[in-house]
Design a protein around this motif. Structure first.
Motif, PDB file in Angstrom:
ATOM      1  N   VAL A  14      -8.019  21.505  69.718  1.00  0.00           N
ATOM      2  CA  VAL A  14      -8.122  20.137  69.197  1.00  0.00           C
ATOM      3  C   VAL A  14      -9.379  19.982  68.348  1.00  0.00           C
ATOM      4  O   VAL A  14      -9.347  19.401  67.250  1.00  0.00           O
ATOM      5  N   LEU A  15     -10.482  20.502  68.836  1.00  0.00           N
ATOM      6  CA  LEU A  15     -11.744  20.392  68.098  1.00  0.00           C
ATOM      7  C   LEU A  15     -11.699  21.174  66.796  1.00  0.00           C
ATOM      8  O   LEU A  15     -12.289  20.758  65.784  1.00  0.00           O
ATOM      9  N   ARG A  16     -10.989  22.271  66.816  1.00  0.00           N
ATOM     10  CA  ARG A  16     -10.869  23.076  65.592  1.00  0.00           C
ATOM     11  C   ARG A  16     -10.157  22.265  64.504  1.00  0.00           C
ATOM     12  O   ARG A  16     -10.592  22.232  63.344  1.00  0.00           O
ATOM     13  N   GLN A  17      -9.090  21.589  64.884  1.00  0.00           N
ATOM     14  CA  GLN A  17      -8.354  20.776  63.906  1.00  0.00           C
ATOM     15  C   GLN A  17      -9.207  19.626  63.381  1.00  0.00           C
ATOM     16  O   GLN A  17      -9.231  19.350  62.179  1.00  0.00           O
ATOM     17  N   TYR A  18      -9.895  18.966  64.288  1.00  0.00           N
ATOM     18  CA  TYR A  18     -10.710  17.818  63.879  1.00  0.00           C
ATOM     19  C   TYR A  18     -11.855  18.259  62.970  1.00  0.00           C
ATOM     20  O   TYR A  18     -12.099  17.657  61.909  1.00  0.00           O
ATOM     21  N   ASN A  19     -12.585  19.296  63.357  1.00  0.00           N
ATOM     22  CA  ASN A  19     -13.739  19.728  62.567  1.00  0.00           C
ATOM     23  C   ASN A  19     -13.332  20.329  61.228  1.00  0.00           C
ATOM     24  O   ASN A  19     -14.089  20.224  60.250  1.00  0.00           O
ATOM     25  N   GLU A  20     -12.163  20.923  61.160  1.00  0.00           N
ATOM     26  CA  GLU A  20     -11.674  21.415  59.870  1.00  0.00           C
ATOM     27  C   GLU A  20     -11.485  20.264  58.899  1.00  0.00           C
ATOM     28  O   GLU A  20     -11.789  20.373  57.708  1.00  0.00           O
ATOM     29  N   ARG A  21     -10.990  19.129  59.412  1.00  0.00           N
ATOM     30  CA  ARG A  21     -10.805  17.948  58.552  1.00  0.00           C
ATOM     31  C   ARG A  21     -12.140  17.428  58.047  1.00  0.00           C
ATOM     32  O   ARG A  21     -12.201  16.747  57.020  1.00  0.00           O
ATOM     33  N   MET A  22     -13.212  17.712  58.787  1.00  0.00           N
ATOM     34  CA  MET A  22     -14.546  17.243  58.397  1.00  0.00           C
ATOM     35  C   MET A  22     -15.331  18.328  57.663  1.00  0.00           C
ATOM     36  O   MET A  22     -16.554  18.284  57.599  1.00  0.00           O
ATOM     37  N   ASN A  23     -14.600  19.303  57.109  1.00  0.00           N
ATOM     38  CA  ASN A  23     -15.215  20.379  56.313  1.00  0.00           C
ATOM     39  C   ASN A  23     -16.246  21.161  57.113  1.00  0.00           C
ATOM     40  O   ASN A  23     -17.384  21.386  56.672  1.00  0.00           O
ATOM     41  N   ALA A  24     -15.860  21.573  58.307  1.00  0.00           N
ATOM     42  CA  ALA A  24     -16.780  22.282  59.199  1.00  0.00           C
ATOM     43  C   ALA A  24     -17.255  23.595  58.598  1.00  0.00           C
ATOM     44  O   ALA A  24     -16.536  24.265  57.852  1.00  0.00           O
ATOM     45  N   SER A  25     -18.469  23.960  58.962  1.00  0.00           N
ATOM     46  CA  SER A  25     -19.058  25.219  58.520  1.00  0.00           C
ATOM     47  C   SER A  25     -18.534  26.378  59.373  1.00  0.00           C
ATOM     48  O   SER A  25     -17.928  26.177  60.429  1.00  0.00           O
ATOM     49  N   GLU A  26     -18.822  27.587  58.924  1.00  0.00           N
ATOM     50  CA  GLU A  26     -18.463  28.770  59.713  1.00  0.00           C
ATOM     51  C   GLU A  26     -19.207  28.773  61.042  1.00  0.00           C
ATOM     52  O   GLU A  26     -18.673  29.207  62.064  1.00  0.00           O
ATOM     53  N   CYS A  27     -20.454  28.290  61.016  1.00  0.00           N
ATOM     54  CA  CYS A  27     -21.235  28.236  62.264  1.00  0.00           C
ATOM     55  C   CYS A  27     -20.581  27.309  63.286  1.00  0.00           C
ATOM     56  O   CYS A  27     -20.525  27.620  64.483  1.00  0.00           O
ATOM     57  N   THR A  28     -20.084  26.184  62.819  1.00  0.00           N
ATOM     58  CA  THR A  28     -19.416  25.257  63.729  1.00  0.00           C
ATOM     59  C   THR A  28     -18.124  25.858  64.264  1.00  0.00           C
ATOM     60  O   THR A  28     -17.828  25.734  65.464  1.00  0.00           O
ATOM     61  N   MET A  29     -17.370  26.513  63.409  1.00  0.00           N
ATOM     62  CA  MET A  29     -16.122  27.127  63.873  1.00  0.00           C
ATOM     63  C   MET A  29     -16.411  28.248  64.863  1.00  0.00           C
ATOM     64  O   MET A  29     -15.654  28.462  65.818  1.00  0.00           O
ATOM     65  N   SER A  30     -17.531  28.929  64.682  1.00  0.00           N
ATOM     66  CA  SER A  30     -17.939  29.957  65.640  1.00  0.00           C
ATOM     67  C   SER A  30     -18.283  29.322  66.981  1.00  0.00           C
ATOM     68  O   SER A  30     -17.957  29.875  68.047  1.00  0.00           O
ATOM     69  N   SER A  31     -18.932  28.158  66.933  1.00  0.00           N
ATOM     70  CA  SER A  31     -19.247  27.442  68.172  1.00  0.00           C
ATOM     71  C   SER A  31     -17.969  27.045  68.907  1.00  0.00           C
ATOM     72  O   SER A  31     -17.896  27.124  70.140  1.00  0.00           O
ATOM     73  N   ILE A  32     -16.965  26.625  68.163  1.00  0.00           N
ATOM     74  CA  ILE A  32     -15.695  26.232  68.781  1.00  0.00           C
ATOM     75  C   ILE A  32     -15.016  27.439  69.419  1.00  0.00           C
ATOM     76  O   ILE A  32     -14.422  27.331  70.504  1.00  0.00           O
ATOM     77  N   SER A  33     -15.119  28.582  68.793  1.00  0.00           N
ATOM     78  CA  SER A  33     -14.566  29.803  69.395  1.00  0.00           C
ATOM     79  C   SER A  33     -15.262  30.118  70.708  1.00  0.00           C
ATOM     80  O   SER A  33     -14.627  30.553  71.675  1.00  0.00           O
ATOM     81  N   ALA A  34     -16.583  29.881  70.752  1.00  0.00           N
ATOM     82  CA  ALA A  34     -17.315  30.091  71.997  1.00  0.00           C
ATOM     83  C   ALA A  34     -16.848  29.107  73.069  1.00  0.00           C
ATOM     84  O   ALA A  34     -16.745  29.461  74.254  1.00  0.00           O
TER      85      ALA A  34
END
Length: 546
Positions: free
Chosen positions: A63-83
């Protein structure tokens, strides 16, 4: 850049007692203490042994991955979501969305979350993810719809937007049209002083506005842009996909509602018995849950218990517990937490190592310990957020010129300003007028006595006459002082600029001015300086000289 500390009183005695550990009686209200290094290890070990009591980490991360992608998330943020998907603990904190992020304290909270997560990662040797909880479910539009900047004319200007027509629903469900965003950006452009960064700032905000349907969306876009390189993960508490994951907890909150209410009431009694005032209202028979009313255009109403049923405050609508539990299963998007149940939901969604809170929040979290235990949970570590005051170079220069300390500006600015002006009075205006008034009273009083000896009624007339003459002398004195002070208008403007920048409207800078003012003047270098300031697990206030 240099920084120095300043002791700020939070005006929350309970919070002060928690931070400084001055009253051991309140330990039972909180459990852990952010300043105790061993408590971080205890909480971390506790999280690992109770992972089965939370929502699926994989589902939350999706869910967070979808939301943050809509907010133009950085690679660092997507890495945090993977963690997060792999079960990483989090440090979380949040705030209601505000226009242009609202006041600076929002930025301070994000900086504190990131700093606390980094500190915990270093201590525990594991990835600790910083999470910002956007309280988009809140419906208090008047808190979210405005912010303040300092104009080129050195005036404090309020920027705001009226609530669109419709029911009082959440900020995240209140739609801002593209035309309204264009208008708001135009108003911001007119108010901001010219700078080399202004064109890029306005273009960036216009770009964000094209993907923002609400204040919450714009708020998230800005935070994503500012803190993406730090891996900050964002969530909107009113995200419908997140609500689906929250359904089991909403059901538990309804099934055990009476027990939760009893826990809150008991905690409030304990807090009062310890001599502290309540920061949050504990209302008897409140369900501590909101419902987006299906028949009122999703108006957000607080549920109350009455005669074995749940309804709105006026008793117009009602539901049985069973009906609400079924609704929570089938349509959890209709539900929303209040300040007392939000901590429980937060801990259900995430393995919360610690939560970063402001002074008022710490005080009302003191009411939630029993509720956590009622649901077989444990209150996380409460970390007081850091606060900062940004002091620009010209302001610092003028403070030195007029021999003002930071404490002077915060605590006794008016008297220090008046003292400086008096020192410039080499004509001794005040003392000379004072001498005239004294001399006049000494000469005139016997005349009043003489008149009264002839006719008693003349005494009152004489007193009135003397008061009017003294009033005229004082009027002339004030006009003379004003005329004299006009010689120092440039100095007065410099002094007033110091106060406006550091203590605007008689309040701490962080509670008034928006970060856009500093983005406009310095680009994003000012933010990096905040991020570089050493983090403290027990909060504190830092003066940062730009």
């Amino acid at each position: 850049m240099t920084a120095e500390s300043y002791q700020f009183s939070s005006a929350q005695p309970l919070t002060e007692a928690y931070i400084h550990r001055t009253d051991s009686r309140i330990d039972e209200l909180f459990g852990f203490h952010s300043g105790n290094e061993k408590d971080w290890e205890k909480r971390f070990n506790s999280l690992r042994s109770n992972s089965g009591n939370r929502a699926s980490a994989v589902d939350v991360a999706n869910v967070l991955r979808q939301y943050n992608e809509r907010m133009n998330a950085s690679e660092c943020t997507m890495s945090s979501i993977s963690a997060l998907a792999e079960g990483a603990p989090v440090v979380v904190g949040g705030q209601q969305a505000g226009l242009w992020t609202g006041s600076l304290l929002v930025i301070h909270k994000a900086v504190s979350i990131i700093g606390a997560a980094k500190s915990a990662s270093e201590q525990l040797g594991v990835k600790v993810v910083p999470v910002f909880w956007i309280a988009g479910e809140d419906h208090d539009w008047d808190e979210a719809n405005h912010t303040y900047i300092i104009t080129a004319d050195q005036e404090l200007k309020k920027l705001s937007t009226a609530r669109p027509e419709g029911p009082r629903t959440s900020v995240s469900r209140t739609v801002i049209s593209p035309e309204k965003w264009e208008q708001l950006i135009g108003e911001l452009e007119q108010a901001l002083p010219h700078s080399e960064f202004k064109p890029q700032l306005l273009e960036k905000l216009a770009q964000m506005a094209r993907g923002s349907h609400s204040l919450s969306d714009m708020f998230a876009h800005i935070l994503s842009h500012l803190f993406g390189h730090e891996g900050l993960v964002l969530l909107d508490a009113d995200d419908p996909l997140l609500r689906e994951l929250e359904a089991p907890m909403f059901r538990r909150m309804l099934e055990q509602n009476d027990e939760l209410e009893a826990a809150y009431v008991l905690a409030s009694e304990v807090v009062k018995e310890l001599g502290f005032s309540l920061q949050a209202e504990v209302t008897p028979s409140s369900a501590n849950l909101f419902l987006f009313h299906p028949d009122r255009g999703e108006e957000r109403v607080l549920l109350h218990k009455r005669d074995g049923q749940y309804g709105d405050r006026k008793g117009i609508s009602s539901w049985t517990k069973e009906e609400l539990i079924q609704l929570a299963s089938e349509n959890p998007q209709q539900f929303s937490n209040n300040v007392l149940t939000r901590p429980l939901m937060q801990d259900y969604l995430f393995p919360v190592l610690a939560t970063v809170l402001g002074p008022g929040e710490i005080a009302y979290w003191a009411l939630t310990g029993g509720a956590f235990k009622t649901l077989g949970m444990e209150m996380p570590i409460l970390v007081p957020r850091m606060s900062f005051t940004l002091v620009e170079g010209i302001v610092a220069k003028n403070m030195a010129k007029y021999e003002l300390t930071f404490a002077d500006v915060m605590e006794q600015f008016d008297s220090r300003k008046e003292e400086w002006l008096k020192k410039q009075d080499n004509l001794a205006i005040a003392s000379k007028f004072g001498a005239v008034k004294t001399s006049f009273e000494e000469m005139y009083s016997p005349l009043i006595g003489l008149a009264a000896s002839i006719q008693q009624g003349l005494a009152k007339l004489g007193d009135t006459n003397m008061a009017k003459i003294l009033e005229q002398i004082e009027y002339m004195e004030a006009k003379t002082i004003d005329a004299h002070n006009k010689q120092f208008e440039a100095s007065i403007r410099q002094l007033d600029r110091i106060q406006l920048s550091i203590h605007p409207a008689g309040k701490p800078q962080e509670r008034v001015i928006t970060m856009v003012a500093y983005w406009n003047r310095y680009g994003e270098t000012w933010l990096q300086r905040l991020l570089e300031t050493p983090n403290s697990r027990t909060g504190g206030h830092e003066i940062v000289y730009l």
